[in-house]
Each structure stands twice: as structure tokens, then as C-alpha cells.
Write a protein that holds these residues in place. Structure first.
Motif, PDB file in Angstrom:
ATOM      1  N   HIS A 172       0.833  -1.205   0.000  1.00 51.18           N
ATOM      2  CA  HIS A 172       0.000   0.000   0.000  1.00 51.18           C
ATOM      3  C   HIS A 172       0.866   1.253   0.000  1.00 51.18           C
ATOM      4  CE1 HIS A 172      -3.339  -2.670   0.701  1.00 51.18           C
ATOM      5  NE2 HIS A 172      -2.680  -3.185   1.730  1.00 51.18           N
ATOM      6  N   ARG A 173       0.372   2.310  -0.632  1.00 55.47           N
ATOM      7  CA  ARG A 173       1.213   3.483  -0.894  1.00 55.47           C
ATOM      8  C   ARG A 173       1.636   4.246   0.348  1.00 55.47           C
ATOM      9  NH1 ARG A 173      -3.904   4.866  -2.577  1.00 55.47           N
ATOM     10  NH2 ARG A 173      -4.853   6.629  -1.494  1.00 55.47           N
ATOM     11  N   ASP A 174       0.768   4.329   1.356  1.00 58.86           N
ATOM     12  CA  ASP A 174       1.092   5.151   2.519  1.00 58.86           C
ATOM     13  C   ASP A 174       2.413   4.721   3.158  1.00 58.86           C
ATOM     14  OD1 ASP A 174       0.519   7.219   4.483  1.00 58.86           O
ATOM     15  OD2 ASP A 174       0.209   5.563   5.880  1.00 58.86           O
ATOM     16  N   ARG A 197       5.971   6.872   3.517  1.00 54.50           N
ATOM     17  CA  ARG A 197       6.523   7.132   4.843  1.00 54.50           C
ATOM     18  C   ARG A 197       7.910   6.528   5.008  1.00 54.50           C
ATOM     19  NH1 ARG A 197       2.275   4.751   8.112  1.00 54.50           N
ATOM     20  NH2 ARG A 197       3.662   5.054   9.885  1.00 54.50           N
TER      21      ARG A 197
END
Length: 168
Positions: free
Chosen positions: A100-102, A106
């Protein structure tokens, strides 16, 4: 595989990216740091990076390993150049892939921030007027900040120009 490297010559960025292209990964985030044409208001035509190689390699590996532990990511790779670079050259490259991109964003941010603070690299700016000067290790020039994961356990000695925690 080594996930971090200090490189004295240009690196094939596509090859670095290949290691990150995993079936489980839905996204890929990258950060490139380029040599810019000004430093503190003075025109620059290039610079040299010098590092304390053994320590830089170790610390870089440690940072990438920390990112893999802290964030839900699949893989991460980072590279920092040494030697002579011209304006526009890639000085730092970081790639992170994750389901997932988040987490990818981060982790990418974490890696570049920690490299800047902890990896022992110095740069010598070449000014257009023919002057050149060493700039104190760039990871010591920013004010201390608490990272997402809490503050570091060492002092960066920001009040004076040297980094007390590196022995050359």
C-alpha cells in the motif's frame, strides 16, 4: 542482497528499481536527490562527496533495515554517490515498494531523513568563481528534530561546525 550502497560512479537506476518490483507490491515510491546549481546563494557548477566508507555503508544498511522493520513495506534500496558530481547528477536515490502506498511514502521519507542525519558524508562545493570549500557534514546542518520514531540517542553537536560523534 545489500540494500544500501555508497557508489563512486553513476549507478543504473533501472537495475535498482528491478529489485523492488515484487508481485506483492502494489506501489513504488522513489526519492532522488540532485546536485543543484546554487548553495547558500552562490552559483555552483558541481561538487565532490567524500565519505567515511566503512561507517557510511554500515549506517546506511542499518537505516534501510530499520525502515523494513518499522513500516509495512516489501523492499527498500538506497544509494549515495561519492566523488565528483555535476549540476543535475543524482546524488542520492531511494526506492521503496509496498503493498500500500502510505507505507511506501513514509518509509521513503524516513530513509532520506535518516541518511541526511546519520551517514558520514561531506561535500565540497565548486563555485563558479573558481572557489571551492568543504561544507561540514551535511547531516549535521539541520536543527535536531524528533523523527516519527522518537529522537536519536546521540547528540549532533549543532552549535559548532563539527560532528562530535564521528571519528575520522
Amino acid at each position: 542482497m545489500s540494500r544500501f550502497r555508497m557508489a563512486s560512479a553513476p549507478v543504473d537506476l533501472n537495475a535498482l528499481r528491478e529489485d523492488l518490483h515484487l508481485a506483492e507490491a502494489g506501489g513504488f515510491c522513489t526519492f532522488e536527490g540532485w546536485v543543484r546549481n546554487r548553495n547558500e546563494g552562490r552559483p555552483v557548477d558541481g561538487l565532490e562527496y567524500e565519505s567515511y566508507e566503512a561507517l557510511a555503508q554500515l549506517e546506511g544498511e542499518r537505516i534501510v533495515a530499520e525502515a523494513l522493520e518499522r513500516f509495512e513495506i516489501s523492499q527498500a534500496v538506497a544509494m549515495h554517490r561519492t566523488g565528483s558530481l555535476k549540476v543535475g547528477d543524482v546524488a542520492v536515490w531511494i526506492g521503496v515498494s509496498a503493498p500500500h502506498r502510505d507505507a511506501a511514502f513514509r518509509a521513503c521519507r524516513y530513509i532520506i531523513d535518516e541518511i541526511k542525519h546519520r551517514v558520514p558524508v561531506w561535500k565540497k562545493e565548486h563555485y563558479l568563481d573558481g572557489d571551492a570549500e568543504w561544507v561540514a557534514c551535511h547531516h549535521c546542518q539541520t536543527a535536531p528534530r524528533a523523527s516519527e520514531a522518537g529522537a536519536h540517542d546521540h547528540d549532533h553537536g549543532h552549535d559548532h561546525g563539527s560532528c562530535g560523534h564521528h571519528h575520522h
